[in-house]
Enzyme design. Structure first.
Site, PDB file in Angstrom:
ATOM      1  N   GLN A 189      -0.863  -3.565  -4.335  1.00 33.44           N
ATOM      2  CA  GLN A 189      -1.801  -3.395  -3.238  1.00 33.44           C
ATOM      3  C   GLN A 189      -3.239  -3.278  -3.755  1.00 33.44           C
ATOM      4  O   GLN A 189      -3.480  -2.845  -4.867  1.00 33.44           O
ATOM      5  CB  GLN A 189      -1.461  -2.125  -2.442  1.00 33.44           C
ATOM      6  CG  GLN A 189      -0.011  -2.049  -2.015  1.00 33.44           C
ATOM      7  CD  GLN A 189       0.815  -1.208  -2.951  1.00 33.44           C
ATOM      8  OE1 GLN A 189       0.751  -1.346  -4.164  1.00 33.44           O
ATOM      9  NE2 GLN A 189       1.630  -0.335  -2.381  1.00 33.44           N
ATOM     10  N   GLU A 202       3.406  12.196  -4.901  1.00 36.84           N
ATOM     11  CA  GLU A 202       4.050  10.883  -4.856  1.00 36.84           C
ATOM     12  C   GLU A 202       3.850  10.188  -6.197  1.00 36.84           C
ATOM     13  O   GLU A 202       2.999  10.578  -7.001  1.00 36.84           O
ATOM     14  CB  GLU A 202       3.437  10.011  -3.745  1.00 36.84           C
ATOM     15  CG  GLU A 202       3.980  10.280  -2.348  1.00 36.84           C
ATOM     16  CD  GLU A 202       5.247   9.495  -2.044  1.00 36.84           C
ATOM     17  OE1 GLU A 202       5.785   8.858  -2.967  1.00 36.84           O
ATOM     18  OE2 GLU A 202       5.667   9.509  -0.881  1.00 36.84           O
ATOM     19  N   HIS A 247      13.080   3.038  -3.635  1.00 44.13           N
ATOM     20  CA  HIS A 247      11.841   3.777  -3.417  1.00 44.13           C
ATOM     21  C   HIS A 247      11.755   4.344  -2.007  1.00 44.13           C
ATOM     22  O   HIS A 247      11.252   5.451  -1.805  1.00 44.13           O
ATOM     23  CB  HIS A 247      10.637   2.860  -3.676  1.00 44.13           C
ATOM     24  CG  HIS A 247       9.318   3.552  -3.521  1.00 44.13           C
ATOM     25  ND1 HIS A 247       8.790   4.377  -4.480  1.00 44.13           N
ATOM     26  CD2 HIS A 247       8.420   3.542  -2.501  1.00 44.13           C
ATOM     27  CE1 HIS A 247       7.624   4.850  -4.066  1.00 44.13           C
ATOM     28  NE2 HIS A 247       7.370   4.354  -2.872  1.00 44.13           N
ATOM     29  N   GLU A 294       2.160  -4.338   2.171  1.00 45.46           N
ATOM     30  CA  GLU A 294       1.774  -2.948   1.994  1.00 45.46           C
ATOM     31  C   GLU A 294       0.256  -2.819   1.878  1.00 45.46           C
ATOM     32  O   GLU A 294      -0.261  -1.971   1.140  1.00 45.46           O
ATOM     33  CB  GLU A 294       2.492  -2.361   0.771  1.00 45.46           C
ATOM     34  CG  GLU A 294       4.003  -2.311   0.975  1.00 45.46           C
ATOM     35  CD  GLU A 294       4.779  -1.781  -0.218  1.00 45.46           C
ATOM     36  OE1 GLU A 294       4.139  -1.309  -1.184  1.00 45.46           O
ATOM     37  OE2 GLU A 294       6.013  -1.834  -0.188  1.00 45.46           O
ATOM     38  N   HIS A 340       3.253   6.389  -8.296  1.00 49.88           N
ATOM     39  CA  HIS A 340       2.855   4.978  -8.256  1.00 49.88           C
ATOM     40  C   HIS A 340       2.961   4.441  -9.674  1.00 49.88           C
ATOM     41  O   HIS A 340       2.009   3.873 -10.218  1.00 49.88           O
ATOM     42  CB  HIS A 340       1.445   4.823  -7.686  1.00 49.88           C
ATOM     43  CG  HIS A 340       1.378   3.891  -6.517  1.00 49.88           C
ATOM     44  ND1 HIS A 340       0.452   2.889  -6.401  1.00 49.88           N
ATOM     45  CD2 HIS A 340       2.154   3.794  -5.411  1.00 49.88           C
ATOM     46  CE1 HIS A 340       0.640   2.233  -5.265  1.00 49.88           C
ATOM     47  NE2 HIS A 340       1.666   2.762  -4.646  1.00 49.88           N
TER      48      HIS A 340
END
Length: 758
Positions: free
Chosen positions: A254, A106, A57, A326, A108
């Protein structure tokens, strides 16, 4: 994991200590390479840093060799140079009048499967901080989403949580969500794709970069305290394949606090205005490991950090856990000593905790201490930028020939009265149905600068309130086409996004991407990836637009089952005045309906084939990039002239869905004759259902405007077919049963509430 007493001196004296490198995702040769770099075994803290920073990643170790070619694309756009490109937190594009915009996508994905709400929410938070780190004010977000079968029980678990997470975080930040996609397919059952895009605006002089320069400058951590949530997080989670049993035993996802991030945004903008920041980096994947090593690596020296000064939410965290955490809503700045007092005054005014952790040094090492003992002493580039680079084995899958040979030629095509029912079936199908159950959970118009949002082709947001200067954005990705031909599939995704931006009247300027694929350890997946990258590169070269950044998401695979190759491509364009943006949907009766572009017999990989017949085979529609550019040029000229009263790109579902959506928008019907579509020999069903590219549906007010548009089209070589006129309250296609607006809407709007309203 060793105790905090595992110092550099201790590591030198105990080379035989057994370390859990495999548990942290490192390969045997990678661990040996770390020992070679350091000339000793790593400490526990160093091992933690290398493990997260060398994860797939963070390091792009399987994709770097392919992505490098994007750097060869021209950096110039019609409006000026790219101000920041690949390698920065986000790309920055000059849009004229002293303004620039920064945007990036991005992923996730894996965290959102494990914990849908927090996975999606922190995905939004992370991409927003990337934009903040460039010196910009975030002004809008988008969310391209992919889920498994709409009727699968796990989709009912994942989708509502993801949508709530995207909306909950973005709405709380006060950022409009102006677009995206929602796609259902069985291939995403164990691997939903949760991609997020953010765009921000800044003046040219406000651009900031992630660099730690100037020996003696101070390193300041500010924002939320560091906790145990997200230890390993996306760095590890996104770098391994899911097992068949699903999301058991994963690193902690997170936890986000959007209100803390909102304050952090305003604090950062105040710091930029005060000119007290020399360099800045957000803390996302890999946390402090990333921020310290990347800032030092991109700077002109080294860095010293006192790790025990980091404000903690959990006092039991070990140093390596602090480095791997994170935790969200954190930033790291490089500040000269003479600006520190002012920096601290601003953070205190915003009630944002800020702590000086260390300083920039004149050396070439990143050194981190704990209780006065050195626990990290590494060359920062070896952590941040000089990690492993793999040339993975590549092999064209053996199954693809049979799939491509299985065309739609023998599928029964609807005739006469059957066509109307087929249109209704398509409008009710999961991928083409109305998604307002989702989009109404998002605030699309907060801040008052949104000119267009879902369900229009492109999101349009104003940048400069005095002139109306703004940008249009769209994201698209077609996994069906990607499975049939990853090269053409990637180009089709780019072409559709490019076309969506153009239909608003905007001039397309730049590309960001989120490349979602299966395991890079599978030669067939790497062949798909290589071909997709080649397709995007060749398309951008022909269209003359740069790729300014993006993301690669590998390991979207459960056991041996990989997702379809799904490169999601975002395109950004500029409008001189957003008030002149062209909207989709027939606006009034008595207008002329025109089809731009050429329609061919291209039903392979179509939504009709998949939704109606459960078929996926053949080869995707031909991509004609010259035709796409000509169509875009036409739209820019016609849009500036105020010639078009509506415009709607044609893609999934073809002309049938384009007409139906245009009728439903304002409840204005149309009478359509397909006789001239595609020339002689193209039957009505194919004319309606074909997904040929470089096409759009437009309306103009009258015959004089038709003549003007014909002249512009002739200049660019764009074919125009007259379809009919707008009138009444139903869609009437000659030779088929007419469909009322009520029938169309009932089919279109019923699907999502049926599965998710409870």
């Amino acid at each position: 994991m060793s105790t905090p007493l595992d110092t550099v001196t201790h590591a030198e004296q105990t080379p035989e200590v057994d370390q859990p490198w495999a548990d942290l995702g490192l390969k045997p040769d990678e661990y040996e390479r770390i020992r070679d770099i350091l000339g000793r075994r790593p400490t526990a803290a160093e091992l933690a840093m290398y493990s997260v920073m060398w994860s797939e990643h963070c390091s792009y170790k399987s994709s770097k060799v392919h992505l490098r070619r994007f750097g060869d694309l021209p950096s110039e756009t019609p409006l000026g140079k790219t101000l920041a490109g690949i390698g920065e937190n986000a790309g920055v594009i000059d849009i004229g009048q002293g303004w620039a915009v920064t945007f990036k996508a991005e992923s996730h994905n894996h965290p959102s499967y494990v914990e849908p709400y927090q996975g999606a929410a922190t995905g939004v938070g992370g991409i927003v901080r990337d934009i903040m780190a460039m010196g910009a004010r975030p002004i809008a977000v988008m969310d391209p989403l992919r889920f498994g079968a709409i009727d699968h029980p796990d989709t009912a678990r994942v989708l509502p949580g993801v949508v709530s997470g995207v909306g909950g975080y973005g709405n709380s930040l006060g950022l409009p969500n102006i677009g995206g996609e929602v796609v259902f397919d069985e291939c995403y059952q164990g691997n939903p794709l949760v991609n997020a895009l953010c765009v921000g605006a800044l003046r040219h002089e406000d651009l900031h970069l992630a660099r730690a320069s100037g020996a003696g400058n101070l390193v300041v951590l500010f924002g939320a305290k560091t906790g145990g949530d997200g230890i390993g997080g996306v760095s590890v989670l996104a770098s391994e394949t899911f097992e068949d049993e699903g999301p058991a035993k994963r690193p902690a996802v997170q936890v986000g606090d959007p209100f803390a991030e909102k304050v952090l945004i305003e604090c950062c903008l105040d710091l930029y205005r005060a000119e007290v920041v020399d360099g800045i980096q957000d803390l996302g994947g890999a946390g402090l490991s990333c921020a310290t090593s990347e800032l030092a690596s991109a700077g002109d020296g080294g860095m010293e950090i006192e790790l025990d000064l980091v404000p903690l939410r959990d006092s039991t965290l070990r140093p390596e856990e602090i480095l791997m955490s994170e935790s969200q809503e954190r930033m790291m700045a490089v500040v000269s000593p003479e600006h520190l007092t002012r920096f601290m005054e601003i953070t205190e005014r915003w009630d944002v905790e800020a702590t000086v952790l260390g300083r920039v040094t004149g050396g070439d090492r990143l050194q981190i201490t704990w209780g006065g003992e050195t626990i990290v002493d590494v060359p920062p580039r070896s952590v941040a930028h000089d990690g492993p680079v793999y040339e993975r084995p590549i092999a064209r899958p053996g199954w693809i020939d049979a799939v491509q040979a299985d065309t739609t030629a023998d599928l029964p095509r609807p005739e006469g009265e059957q066509i109307a029912q087929t249109v209704l079936d398509l409008l009710a199908s999961p991928n083409l149905c109305d998604k307002s159950w989702i989009t109404e959970q998002y605030d699309r118009y907060v801040r008052g600068n949104t000119a267009q949002a879902m369900p229009f082709d492109a999101g349009v947001v104003r940048v400069d309130e005095s002139t109306g200067l703004g940008v249009a954005l769209a994201t698209d990705g077609n996994g069906r086409y990607g499975r049939l031909d990853p090269y053409a599939g990637a180009q089709s995704s780019l072409a559709e996004s490019y076309r969506n931006v153009a239909t608003s009247g905007a001039l397309p300027l730049a590309v960001t991407d989120c490349l979602n694929f299966g395991s890079p350890e599978d030669p067939g997946v790497m062949w798909q990836f290589q071909r997709a990258v080649e397709g995007l590169y060749d398309a951008c070269l022909e269209l003359g637009i740069p790729v300014t950044g993006g993301n690669v998401s590998f390991y979207n695979q459960t056991g041996e089952t990989a997702i379809h190759p799904t490169p999601v491509v975002g395109v950004l364009g500029v409008l001189d005045d957003v008030r002149r943006a062209v909207r989709s949907g027939f606006p009034a009766a008595g207008e002329v309906v025109l089809l731009l572009g050429e329609t061919r017999d291209e039903l392979d990989g179509s939504e009709w084939a998949k939704a109606v017949h459960g078929h996926l085979g053949g080869t995707p529609p031909r991509v004609d990039l010259a035709a796409e550019k000509a169509l875009a040029d036409l739209f820019v000229e016609a849009g500036r002239a105020g010639l078009l009263t509506s415009a709607h790109d044609l893609s999934d579902g073809g002309l049938a869905v384009g007409l139906a959506e245009s009728v439903m928008t304002h409840g204005v019907g149309a009478s359509i004759d397909l006789a001239s579509v595609g020339g002689d020999g193209l039957d009505d069903a194919t004319a309606l259902l074909s997904e040929s590219g470089a096409r759009a549906l437009v309306t103009v007010a009258g015959e004089a405007d038709v003549a003007t548009l014909l002249g512009i089209a002739a200049t660019y070589g764009v074919p125009i077919t007259r379809l009919g006129t707008t009138d009444g309250d139903r869609l009437r296609v000659k030779g088929t049963r007419g469909l009322t607006v009520e029938e169309l809407r009932a089919a279109h709007t019923g699907t999502m509430p049926r599965y998710f309203a409870s």
